[in-house]
Design a protein around this motif. Structure first.
Motif, PDB file in Angstrom:
ATOM      1  N   VAL A 101      31.363  53.878  47.399  1.00  0.00           N
ATOM      2  CA  VAL A 101      30.379  54.241  46.722  1.00  0.00           C
ATOM      3  C   VAL A 101      30.584  55.262  45.876  1.00  0.00           C
ATOM      4  CG1 VAL A 101      28.064  54.785  46.601  1.00  0.00           C
ATOM      5  CG2 VAL A 101      28.826  52.853  48.295  1.00  0.00           C
ATOM      6  N   LEU A 104      32.353  54.359  42.654  1.00  0.00           N
ATOM      7  CA  LEU A 104      31.436  53.884  41.790  1.00  0.00           C
ATOM      8  C   LEU A 104      30.399  54.721  41.050  1.00  0.00           C
ATOM      9  CD1 LEU A 104      30.370  50.785  44.048  1.00  0.00           C
ATOM     10  CD2 LEU A 104      32.100  50.685  42.292  1.00  0.00           C
ATOM     11  N   LEU A 108      30.133  55.678  37.051  1.00  0.00           N
ATOM     12  CA  LEU A 108      28.791  55.387  36.543  1.00  0.00           C
ATOM     13  C   LEU A 108      28.577  56.830  35.766  1.00  0.00           C
ATOM     14  CD1 LEU A 108      25.884  54.186  36.078  1.00  0.00           C
ATOM     15  CD2 LEU A 108      25.377  55.215  38.309  1.00  0.00           C
TER      16      LEU A 108
END
Length: 298
Positions: A101, A104, A108
């Motif tokens: 995560v 990610l 982002l």
């Protein structure tokens, strides 16, 4: 300089093991180790993001530190909650998912802040490297606290730290006294081939002494395995720790700096102290799972 390095090591290692003693008495949740890990992450995140802020790399300290702390804390959740069914497997899973995560989130953030070509991918790469180094590898190192179950204590973690730092001392001592031929001159001019042998010898000696004279202090039903298993463990850690030292040198040389920071005279920064244990942590975890480093008394 050799005497200074030995003196600092002689001070730091007993202090560290004093902290481990207190943490052992605090129970399976290891609150002191968690606190120490978080402090190391904060300092290490600052060092590595500052180190990598060159050329087109602009890693965010706050992002790297926050994500690294999240990975570490996620790995601790099963032990803090007292999970009764295989807490380490759950810990490793939470650590891996939180790391994924984190990657990610870094992408982002890069997508949101994108302005023009030429900088985003470099910064994203630097942030992923920083989180991997200070978040994932440090959390993986701490997993040795429970590698054989809640009763492991600091036997396994201590074996890695003693082996890695004895390897550092052995490599430095042998290199200074007898080293002539350089090991990797372009990457680390100070390291010699004899120093490499010294690192392996020192790590093997450290592992042998630790695993043959301290096991009964951690568990009354455990005994040392035959000497060659501890020697093998130490020798492998010595090699891997030496590679970890060279890999940290790769980062510093590529950004044109000698040390990661000025923390301790003769040692450099925190990253210069942690390079060998961080790199060797996953290997030590595997070795403790695969090698018969202890025997159970009948």
């Amino acid at each position: 300089m050799l005497g200074w390095r030995l003196l600092i090591s002689a001070i730091l290692i007993p202090l560290l093991f004093g902290l481990f003693y207190l943490d052992q008495r605090a129970g399976v949740s290891a609150p002191y180790l968690l606190g120490l890990s978080c402090l190391l992450i904060v300092r290490g995140s600052w060092e590595i993001t500052d180190l990598l802020t060159v050329r087109n790399l602009v890693p965010s300290f706050r992002l790297v530190c926050g994500l690294s702390l999240s990975i570490c804390v996620a790995a601790w959740v099963p032990f803090l909650q007292g999970a009764s069914s295989d807490p380490q497997t759950l810990s490793l899973a939470l650590m891996a998912v939180t790391y994924a995560v984190s990657v990610l989130i870094i992408f982002l953030k890069g997508a949101i802040q994108f302005q023009e070509p030429g900088q985003s991918m470099e910064t994203i790469g630097a942030e992923i490297l920083s989180v991997s180094y200070m978040g994932f590898l440090l959390a993986m190192l701490a997993e040795l606290r429970w590698v054989l179950g809640p009763e492991t204590g600091y036997l396994a973690l201590g074996s890695l730290i003693i082996s890695a730092k004895m390897g550092d001392i052995g490599g430095y001592t042998f290199g200074r006294l007898w080293g002539k031929t350089k090991l990797v001159p372009r990457l680390s001019p100070g390291k010699t081939q004899v120093g490499g042998y010294g690192a392996i010898f020192g790590a093997a000696l450290g592992a042998f002494l630790w695993l043959h004279f301290t096991i009964s202090l951690f568990h009354s039903g455990w005994m040392a395995s035959p000497w060659y298993w501890s020697i093998l463990f130490g020798a492998i850690i010595g090699v891997v720790g030496l590679v970890g030292d060279l890999c940290e040198s790769l980062i510093k040389r590529d950004v044109g700096k000698k040390d990661s920071a000025e923390l301790l005279p003769g040692f450099g920064g925190l990253l210069d102290l942690l390079d060998s244990p961080l790199y060797a942590g996953p290997v030590a975890f595997l070795l403790w799972k695969l090698l018969p480093l202890i025997t159970v008394a009948n």
